[in-house]
Design a protein around this motif. Structure first.
Motif, PDB file in Angstrom:
ATOM      1  N   SER A 122       6.315  11.696  -4.000  1.00 16.51           N
ATOM      2  CA  SER A 122       6.803  12.614  -5.043  1.00 16.51           C
ATOM      3  C   SER A 122       6.367  12.214  -6.445  1.00 16.51           C
ATOM      4  O   SER A 122       6.100  13.072  -7.291  1.00 16.51           O
ATOM      5  CB  SER A 122       8.332  12.703  -4.991  1.00 16.51           C
ATOM      6  OG  SER A 122       8.916  11.439  -5.254  1.00 16.51           O
ATOM      7  N   GLU A 123       6.238  10.898  -6.713  1.00 15.57           N
ATOM      8  CA  GLU A 123       5.948  10.443  -8.079  1.00 15.57           C
ATOM      9  C   GLU A 123       4.493  10.045  -8.282  1.00 15.57           C
ATOM     10  O   GLU A 123       4.018   9.948  -9.414  1.00 15.57           O
ATOM     11  CB  GLU A 123       6.854   9.259  -8.439  1.00 15.57           C
ATOM     12  CG  GLU A 123       8.347   9.604  -8.427  1.00 15.57           C
ATOM     13  CD  GLU A 123       9.222   8.394  -8.687  1.00 15.57           C
ATOM     14  OE1 GLU A 123       8.710   7.391  -9.244  1.00 15.57           O
ATOM     15  OE2 GLU A 123      10.405   8.434  -8.324  1.00 15.57           O
ATOM     16  N   GLY A 124       3.793   9.721  -7.203  1.00 13.92           N
ATOM     17  CA  GLY A 124       2.373   9.396  -7.316  1.00 13.92           C
ATOM     18  C   GLY A 124       2.080   8.084  -8.022  1.00 13.92           C
ATOM     19  O   GLY A 124       2.666   7.050  -7.697  1.00 13.92           O
ATOM     20  N   ASN A 125       1.177   8.127  -9.018  1.00 12.31           N
ATOM     21  CA  ASN A 125       0.655   6.919  -9.657  1.00 12.31           C
ATOM     22  C   ASN A 125       1.733   6.025 -10.264  1.00 12.31           C
ATOM     23  O   ASN A 125       1.626   4.800 -10.226  1.00 12.31           O
ATOM     24  CB  ASN A 125      -0.358   7.302 -10.751  1.00 12.31           C
ATOM     25  CG  ASN A 125      -1.666   7.782 -10.157  1.00 12.31           C
ATOM     26  OD1 ASN A 125      -2.028   7.388  -9.056  1.00 12.31           O
ATOM     27  ND2 ASN A 125      -2.369   8.657 -10.871  1.00 12.31           N
ATOM     28  N   GLU A 126       2.741   6.628 -10.829  1.00 12.99           N
ATOM     29  CA  GLU A 126       3.809   5.830 -11.448  1.00 12.99           C
ATOM     30  C   GLU A 126       4.491   4.927 -10.418  1.00 12.99           C
ATOM     31  O   GLU A 126       4.703   3.737 -10.662  1.00 12.99           O
ATOM     32  CB  GLU A 126       4.841   6.760 -12.094  1.00 12.99           C
ATOM     33  CG  GLU A 126       5.945   6.011 -12.833  1.00 12.99           C
ATOM     34  CD  GLU A 126       6.952   6.944 -13.476  1.00 12.99           C
ATOM     35  OE1 GLU A 126       8.060   6.479 -13.796  1.00 12.99           O
ATOM     36  OE2 GLU A 126       6.634   8.135 -13.665  1.00 12.99           O
ATOM     37  N   ALA A 127       4.792   5.496  -9.237  1.00 16.98           N
ATOM     38  CA  ALA A 127       5.428   4.715  -8.179  1.00 16.98           C
ATOM     39  C   ALA A 127       4.444   3.703  -7.586  1.00 16.98           C
ATOM     40  O   ALA A 127       4.832   2.586  -7.228  1.00 16.98           O
ATOM     41  CB  ALA A 127       5.960   5.641  -7.088  1.00 16.98           C
ATOM     42  N   VAL A 128       3.167   4.073  -7.495  1.00 14.04           N
ATOM     43  CA  VAL A 128       2.150   3.147  -6.973  1.00 14.04           C
ATOM     44  C   VAL A 128       2.071   1.904  -7.856  1.00 14.04           C
ATOM     45  O   VAL A 128       2.028   0.772  -7.361  1.00 14.04           O
ATOM     46  CB  VAL A 128       0.769   3.836  -6.897  1.00 14.04           C
ATOM     47  CG1 VAL A 128      -0.318   2.796  -6.586  1.00 14.04           C
ATOM     48  CG2 VAL A 128       0.769   4.914  -5.823  1.00 14.04           C
ATOM     49  N   THR A 129       2.040   2.121  -9.175  1.00 15.83           N
ATOM     50  CA  THR A 129       1.977   0.993 -10.118  1.00 15.83           C
ATOM     51  C   THR A 129       3.176   0.070  -9.947  1.00 15.83           C
ATOM     52  O   THR A 129       3.037  -1.165  -9.930  1.00 15.83           O
ATOM     53  CB  THR A 129       1.939   1.512 -11.569  1.00 15.83           C
ATOM     54  OG1 THR A 129       0.783   2.338 -11.731  1.00 15.83           O
ATOM     55  CG2 THR A 129       1.867   0.352 -12.553  1.00 15.83           C
ATOM     56  N   GLU A 130       4.352   0.658  -9.766  1.00 14.91           N
ATOM     57  CA  GLU A 130       5.574  -0.151  -9.599  1.00 14.91           C
ATOM     58  C   GLU A 130       5.533  -0.925  -8.289  1.00 14.91           C
ATOM     59  O   GLU A 130       5.909  -2.096  -8.237  1.00 14.91           O
ATOM     60  CB  GLU A 130       6.798   0.765  -9.632  1.00 14.91           C
ATOM     61  CG  GLU A 130       8.108  -0.008  -9.670  1.00 14.91           C
ATOM     62  CD  GLU A 130       9.308   0.904  -9.826  1.00 14.91           C
ATOM     63  OE1 GLU A 130      10.397   0.519  -9.374  1.00 14.91           O
ATOM     64  OE2 GLU A 130       9.155   2.010 -10.395  1.00 14.91           O
ATOM     65  N   LEU A 131       5.059  -0.275  -7.221  1.00 12.52           N
ATOM     66  CA  LEU A 131       4.960  -0.946  -5.923  1.00 12.52           C
ATOM     67  C   LEU A 131       3.983  -2.113  -5.985  1.00 12.52           C
ATOM     68  O   LEU A 131       4.255  -3.199  -5.466  1.00 12.52           O
ATOM     69  CB  LEU A 131       4.524   0.052  -4.843  1.00 12.52           C
ATOM     70  CG  LEU A 131       4.396  -0.535  -3.427  1.00 12.52           C
ATOM     71  CD1 LEU A 131       5.762  -0.872  -2.851  1.00 12.52           C
ATOM     72  CD2 LEU A 131       3.663   0.430  -2.502  1.00 12.52           C
ATOM     73  N   LEU A 132       2.844  -1.899  -6.650  1.00 14.78           N
ATOM     74  CA  LEU A 132       1.839  -2.962  -6.758  1.00 14.78           C
ATOM     75  C   LEU A 132       2.349  -4.132  -7.603  1.00 14.78           C
ATOM     76  O   LEU A 132       1.947  -5.276  -7.389  1.00 14.78           O
ATOM     77  CB  LEU A 132       0.549  -2.398  -7.350  1.00 14.78           C
ATOM     78  CG  LEU A 132      -0.228  -1.431  -6.448  1.00 14.78           C
ATOM     79  CD1 LEU A 132      -1.396  -0.819  -7.214  1.00 14.78           C
ATOM     80  CD2 LEU A 132      -0.717  -2.139  -5.194  1.00 14.78           C
ATOM     81  N   ASP A 133       3.207  -3.838  -8.556  1.00 14.23           N
ATOM     82  CA  ASP A 133       3.810  -4.918  -9.343  1.00 14.23           C
ATOM     83  C   ASP A 133       4.703  -5.790  -8.455  1.00 14.23           C
ATOM     84  O   ASP A 133       4.721  -7.021  -8.590  1.00 14.23           O
ATOM     85  CB  ASP A 133       4.651  -4.343 -10.495  1.00 14.23           C
ATOM     86  CG  ASP A 133       3.786  -3.803 -11.627  1.00 14.23           C
ATOM     87  OD1 ASP A 133       2.595  -4.182 -11.683  1.00 14.23           O
ATOM     88  OD2 ASP A 133       4.289  -2.992 -12.429  1.00 14.23           O
ATOM     89  N   ASP A 134       5.436  -5.133  -7.548  1.00 10.98           N
ATOM     90  CA  ASP A 134       6.343  -5.870  -6.654  1.00 10.98           C
ATOM     91  C   ASP A 134       5.594  -6.514  -5.495  1.00 10.98           C
ATOM     92  O   ASP A 134       5.982  -7.585  -5.019  1.00 10.98           O
ATOM     93  CB  ASP A 134       7.420  -4.931  -6.096  1.00 10.98           C
ATOM     94  CG  ASP A 134       8.420  -4.505  -7.161  1.00 10.98           C
ATOM     95  OD1 ASP A 134       8.441  -5.126  -8.243  1.00 10.98           O
ATOM     96  OD2 ASP A 134       9.170  -3.542  -6.924  1.00 10.98           O
ATOM     97  N   TYR A 135       4.531  -5.852  -5.012  1.00 16.32           N
ATOM     98  CA  TYR A 135       3.770  -6.347  -3.861  1.00 16.32           C
ATOM     99  C   TYR A 135       2.279  -6.320  -4.198  1.00 16.32           C
ATOM    100  O   TYR A 135       1.543  -5.431  -3.750  1.00 16.32           O
ATOM    101  CB  TYR A 135       4.056  -5.485  -2.624  1.00 16.32           C
ATOM    102  CG  TYR A 135       5.528  -5.386  -2.300  1.00 16.32           C
ATOM    103  CD1 TYR A 135       6.164  -6.388  -1.567  1.00 16.32           C
ATOM    104  CD2 TYR A 135       6.281  -4.303  -2.750  1.00 16.32           C
ATOM    105  CE1 TYR A 135       7.523  -6.303  -1.284  1.00 16.32           C
ATOM    106  CE2 TYR A 135       7.637  -4.221  -2.466  1.00 16.32           C
ATOM    107  CZ  TYR A 135       8.250  -5.220  -1.737  1.00 16.32           C
ATOM    108  OH  TYR A 135       9.587  -5.135  -1.460  1.00 16.32           O
ATOM    109  N   PRO A 136       1.812  -7.286  -4.977  1.00 14.11           N
ATOM    110  CA  PRO A 136       0.412  -7.287  -5.437  1.00 14.11           C
ATOM    111  C   PRO A 136      -0.608  -7.404  -4.311  1.00 14.11           C
ATOM    112  O   PRO A 136      -1.789  -7.113  -4.514  1.00 14.11           O
ATOM    113  CB  PRO A 136       0.357  -8.510  -6.369  1.00 14.11           C
ATOM    114  CG  PRO A 136       1.522  -9.356  -5.985  1.00 14.11           C
ATOM    115  CD  PRO A 136       2.577  -8.425  -5.514  1.00 14.11           C
TER     116      PRO A 136
END
Length: 201
Positions: A122-136
């Motif tokens: 639903s959120e796309g890039n914004e959520a991807v960036t947050e996920l990558l911050d938590d799980y690099p």
């Protein structure tokens, strides 16, 4: 099937304990063991095997797990409590606690993976960036491809194949992160256990 005499033999044992001066303590112990037997009966077959119970108790727990809530089930649970009373149950209590914690962790992991999947779609890039911050360690390219495919499927009202794949990818990511955390904790425990010896050396 369990032998009926075993039930009566245990009933006599309980009756014998009841006249002892410390009957209150013994009743509490038996009640706790009765509850322990119920918890064991509620385990999945593979979880029950991991407890490595004595064969006689394992057979009884397997039998009681499939029984309806009747007087016969209660008698069998009393029998199990009597058998548990004769052994050191602490190792089994600890194993059961670990199994229950793992089960609770698996439920939390499932819900977290679902939340991440829904947010990513639903959120796309914004959520991807947050996920990558938590799980690099996550593969951003693969993630974005799965998200795009899932969004297309939703828009076209197609079966959610990519959505399921995205969920599985996130679930694996969470599990790998959990395993890494367990290994780190294990290394810390080992250092604590041998800390004194290493200092002496």
């Amino acid at each position: 099937m369990m032998i009926e005499e075993d039930y009566y033999e245990y009933d006599e044992e309980v009756e014998y304990y009841a006249v002892r001066p410390n009957k209150t303590r013994i009743k509490k112990e038996i009640a706790a063991l009765f509850k322990l037997g119920e918890e064991m009966a509620g385990l999945a077959p593979d979880q029950l095997e991991r407890l490595v119970l004595p064969e006689k108790i394992l057979q009884a727990v397997r039998e009681v797990s499939g029984m309806p809530h009747t007087g016969a089930r209660k008698r069998l649970l009393k029998y199990i409590a009597g058998q548990l009373h004769q052994i050191d149950v602490e190792p089994y209590v600890e194993k059961l606690a670990r199994l229950k914690n793992k089960s609770a962790h698996a439920v939390r992991e499932h819900h977290l993976a679902e939340q991440w999947r829904d947010r990513l779609i639903s959120e796309g890039n914004e959520a991807v960036t947050e996920l990558l911050d938590d799980y690099p360690e996550a593969d951003s390219q693969q993630l974005r491809q799965l998200i795009r495919n899932a969004q297309k499927e939703i828009a076209a009202a197609k079966p959610p194949k990519s959505s399921r794949l995205l969920y599985r990818y996130i679930k694996d990511l969470l599990q790998n992160d959990g395993l890494a955390a367990e290994e780190d904790e294990s290394e810390v425990d080992e250092d604590d256990a041998f800390g004194e010896d290493r200092e002496e050396i």
